[in-house]
Design a protein around this motif. Structure first.
Motif, short mmCIF file in Angstrom:
data_model
loop_
_atom_site.label_atom_id
_atom_site.label_comp_id
_atom_site.label_asym_id
_atom_site.label_seq_id
_atom_site.Cartn_x
_atom_site.Cartn_y
_atom_site.Cartn_z
N ARG A 76 -20.26 -24.04 -13.51
CA ARG A 76 -19.08 -23.60 -14.19
C ARG A 76 -19.23 -22.46 -15.27
O ARG A 76 -20.44 -22.37 -15.58
CB ARG A 76 -18.15 -24.72 -14.77
CG ARG A 76 -17.83 -25.89 -13.56
CD ARG A 76 -16.83 -26.71 -14.17
NE ARG A 76 -17.10 -27.37 -15.01
CZ ARG A 76 -17.94 -28.43 -14.90
NH1 ARG A 76 -18.31 -29.06 -14.07
NH2 ARG A 76 -18.18 -29.36 -16.16
N TYR A 77 -18.00 -21.96 -15.81
CA TYR A 77 -18.33 -20.93 -16.91
C TYR A 77 -19.01 -21.79 -18.20
O TYR A 77 -18.72 -22.96 -18.47
CB TYR A 77 -17.06 -20.58 -17.37
CG TYR A 77 -16.99 -19.82 -18.58
CD1 TYR A 77 -17.52 -18.54 -18.61
CD2 TYR A 77 -16.69 -20.38 -19.85
CE1 TYR A 77 -17.41 -17.69 -19.87
CE2 TYR A 77 -16.87 -19.60 -21.10
CZ TYR A 77 -17.03 -18.42 -21.20
OH TYR A 77 -17.16 -17.85 -22.15
N PHE A 78 -19.99 -21.04 -18.78
CA PHE A 78 -20.50 -21.36 -19.99
C PHE A 78 -20.77 -19.83 -20.98
O PHE A 78 -20.80 -19.06 -20.56
CB PHE A 78 -21.94 -22.01 -20.06
CG PHE A 78 -22.97 -21.28 -19.73
CD1 PHE A 78 -23.49 -20.48 -20.27
CD2 PHE A 78 -23.14 -21.61 -18.13
CE1 PHE A 78 -24.82 -19.62 -19.73
CE2 PHE A 78 -24.29 -20.75 -17.53
CZ PHE A 78 -24.93 -19.91 -18.35
N MET A 116 -17.03 -16.31 -30.73
CA MET A 116 -17.43 -17.75 -30.33
C MET A 116 -15.85 -18.50 -29.98
O MET A 116 -16.11 -19.24 -28.88
CB MET A 116 -17.95 -18.33 -31.59
CG MET A 116 -18.52 -19.73 -31.34
SD MET A 116 -19.41 -20.67 -32.50
CE MET A 116 -21.02 -19.27 -32.85
N ARG A 117 -14.85 -18.21 -30.72
CA ARG A 117 -13.79 -19.03 -30.41
C ARG A 117 -13.15 -18.56 -29.02
O ARG A 117 -12.43 -19.35 -28.25
CB ARG A 117 -12.63 -18.61 -31.58
CG ARG A 117 -11.42 -19.43 -31.38
CD ARG A 117 -10.31 -19.17 -32.53
NE ARG A 117 -10.74 -19.44 -33.62
CZ ARG A 117 -11.24 -18.43 -34.77
NH1 ARG A 117 -10.92 -17.20 -34.69
NH2 ARG A 117 -11.52 -18.80 -36.04
N THR A 118 -13.19 -17.31 -28.88
CA THR A 118 -12.55 -16.69 -27.50
C THR A 118 -13.40 -17.29 -26.37
O THR A 118 -12.79 -17.65 -25.46
CB THR A 118 -12.47 -15.04 -27.41
OG1 THR A 118 -11.97 -14.71 -28.34
CG2 THR A 118 -12.34 -14.69 -26.23
N MET A 176 -13.49 -22.37 -21.63
CA MET A 176 -14.24 -23.75 -21.25
C MET A 176 -13.25 -24.41 -20.18
O MET A 176 -12.00 -24.48 -20.60
CB MET A 176 -14.70 -24.45 -22.31
CG MET A 176 -15.98 -23.83 -23.24
SD MET A 176 -17.32 -23.43 -22.04
CE MET A 176 -18.07 -25.16 -22.01
N ALA A 177 -13.65 -25.11 -19.21
CA ALA A 177 -12.40 -25.63 -18.60
C ALA A 177 -11.91 -26.76 -19.04
O ALA A 177 -11.01 -27.21 -19.16
CB ALA A 177 -13.33 -26.26 -17.06
N ALA A 178 -12.89 -27.50 -20.03
CA ALA A 178 -12.41 -28.59 -20.84
C ALA A 178 -11.81 -28.27 -21.88
O ALA A 178 -12.10 -27.40 -22.80
CB ALA A 178 -13.47 -29.68 -21.05
N ALA A 219 -30.09 -19.60 -7.08
CA ALA A 219 -29.14 -18.62 -7.19
C ALA A 219 -29.31 -18.13 -8.62
O ALA A 219 -29.31 -18.51 -9.67
CB ALA A 219 -27.98 -18.89 -6.93
N PRO A 220 -29.32 -16.36 -8.71
CA PRO A 220 -29.13 -16.04 -10.08
C PRO A 220 -28.06 -16.16 -10.84
O PRO A 220 -27.11 -16.62 -10.43
CB PRO A 220 -29.39 -14.44 -9.85
CG PRO A 220 -29.99 -14.31 -8.29
CD PRO A 220 -29.38 -15.75 -7.69
N ILE A 221 -27.88 -15.99 -12.29
CA ILE A 221 -26.67 -16.20 -12.90
C ILE A 221 -26.71 -14.93 -13.66
O ILE A 221 -27.57 -14.34 -14.25
CB ILE A 221 -27.04 -17.30 -14.10
CG1 ILE A 221 -27.46 -18.53 -13.40
CG2 ILE A 221 -25.76 -17.63 -14.93
CD1 ILE A 221 -28.07 -19.73 -14.34
N ALA A 222 -25.47 -14.51 -13.88
CA ALA A 222 -24.93 -13.19 -14.73
C ALA A 222 -24.29 -13.65 -15.79
O ALA A 222 -23.72 -14.76 -15.84
CB ALA A 222 -24.06 -12.21 -13.84
N LEU A 223 -24.11 -12.84 -16.84
CA LEU A 223 -23.32 -12.98 -18.19
C LEU A 223 -21.94 -12.74 -17.26
O LEU A 223 -21.40 -12.20 -16.48
CB LEU A 223 -23.52 -11.63 -19.02
CG LEU A 223 -24.89 -12.04 -19.65
CD1 LEU A 223 -24.87 -10.66 -20.68
CD2 LEU A 223 -24.98 -13.17 -20.36
N ALA A 224 -20.98 -13.55 -18.01
CA ALA A 224 -19.82 -13.61 -17.48
C ALA A 224 -18.53 -12.32 -18.14
O ALA A 224 -17.82 -11.70 -17.41
CB ALA A 224 -18.74 -14.97 -18.20
N ASP A 225 -19.01 -12.04 -19.30
CA ASP A 225 -18.35 -10.79 -19.82
C ASP A 225 -18.83 -9.47 -19.40
O ASP A 225 -20.01 -9.12 -19.85
CB ASP A 225 -18.37 -10.91 -21.40
CG ASP A 225 -17.39 -9.93 -22.00
OD1 ASP A 225 -16.81 -8.93 -21.49
OD2 ASP A 225 -17.09 -9.91 -23.51
#
Length: 353
Positions: A76-78, A105-107, A112-114, A221-227
């Motif tokens: 999931r997103y982190f 940081m706040r954004t 986060m899903a939770a 599987a690779p991981i990319a930055l979300a932004d």
């Protein structure tokens, strides 16, 4: 599940770069993901058994469940601010994490899903110093127990992967560095696709290039930055071999004086040439001997357990084993061997908590 599609231009290929050393923060992230699932267990079985016992004995399991797993969920997103790399020094990396502007940081935490309300993440999003220091302490404590003791294996895997890709670039061009980034990755120029991926997403590099970061604990599987506005980075599984038995205390330094009479100076030159990974041709050039003579020496060194040799197409890549590194005095591996029985706790993740 979705697909990540990364769009390259010729300029992006020319600006694609490969991390020189392991990134400690990405190794923290990926190893925490390993603890949250049984997927990939066979490839990390010794680490799984030992690290669960070590985390339990260090009293870190509650901290991991309360602080690290909520902010670093698997699949999931982190938040991107947790991996500001590429970095090579843990202290510098944590300083950069804790120096993230409160607004960013706040954004990111808000995605986060939770829910954050009333949780430790809520205090972190508010920029509370106690929460920030708690995050830094948690990252350091986890790294000390779960990652640092395995630095020899991590470094060997990353340097082996880097050496292989460097040879491919020289032999077949820059695009081939993207040809084998994991079983779920396909390079069909100018498009790099990762499937399955947690979401459907297109990332246009727009001439920025991308930082490729090999990781020992990244699996499958690779991981990319979300932004997409951040400097592009892609973490992928480093080529590695199964963990080797740990050795005894390291021998004294100055391998030339110690090992030259034992191995012969030519064979020692071949052994030292494999320290950062090398093909047979590269070892021959470094030692100043013919490829046929080099193959003779690598066979002897491999049978003695000092190097490994892996064929990739028409290339054979040689790299030191942990025993070889120890013999040269380059590393001081963890003493003792992992227990043959499972650890006293199961996976630390919520799926087993």
């Amino acid at each position: 599940m979705g697909t990540l599609r990364i769009h390259f231009t010729a300029e992006d290929l020319s600006r694609t770069r490969l991390a020189v050393q392991p990134d400690p923060l990405w190794e923290i992230v990926c190893s925490l993901h390993r603890l949250q699932t049984r997927a990939g267990y066979a490839g990390y079985a010794g680490w799984y058994r030992q690290v669960r016992q070590d985390l339990q004995q260090a009293g870190l399991v509650p901290m991991i469940r309360e602080r690290l797993l909520p902010i670093l969920p698997r699949d999931r997103y982190f938040p991107d601010f947790l991996t500001p790399g590429p970095v090579t020094d843990l202290g510098e990396g944590i300083d950069r994490v804790l120096g993230t502007p409160t607004r960013r940081m706040r954004t990111e935490l808000g995605r986060m899903a939770a829910p954050l309300n009333g949780t430790w993440l809520d205090e972190l999003a508010a920029g509370r110093l106690a929460a920030l220091h708690g995050l830094g302490d948690a990252l350091r404590a986890y790294f000390r127990v779960a990652v640092a003791p395995y630095q020899a294996q991590i470094g060997a895997a990353v340097s082996r992967d880097r050496a292989l890709r460097g040879v491919r670039i020289l032999d077949t061009g820059a695009g081939q560095i993207l040809a084998d980034l994991g079983p779920e990755v396909r390079w069909d120029p100018p498009l790099l696709s990762v499937h399955p991926y947690p979401e459907y997403r297109d990332l246009h590099l727009d001439g920025r290039g991308i930082a490729l970061i090999p990781s020992y604990f990244c699996w499958h599987a690779p991981i990319a930055l979300a932004d997409p506005e951040l400097p592009p980075a892609l973490v992928y599984p480093a080529r590695r071999q199964r963990p080797e038995p740990t050795a005894g205390p390291a021998t004294p330094a100055d391998p030339e004086r110690r090992l030259g009479p034992l191995l012969g100076h030519t064979r020692l030159a071949v052994l030292r040439g494999a320290a950062r990974g090398a093909t047979t041709g590269e070892l021959a050039r470094r030692a100043g001997i013919s490829p046929a003579t080099t193959s003779h020496h690598t066979t002897i060194l491999r049978e003695a357990g000092l190097i490994t040799s892996q064929r990739h197409g028409n290339l054979v890549l040689h790299h030191l084993t942990t025993v070889g590194e120890t013999l040269l005095g380059d590393v001081r591996p963890r003493s003792g061997t992992p227990p043959s029985h499972p650890g006293r706790i199961g996976p630390v993740g919520a799926d087993q908590a």
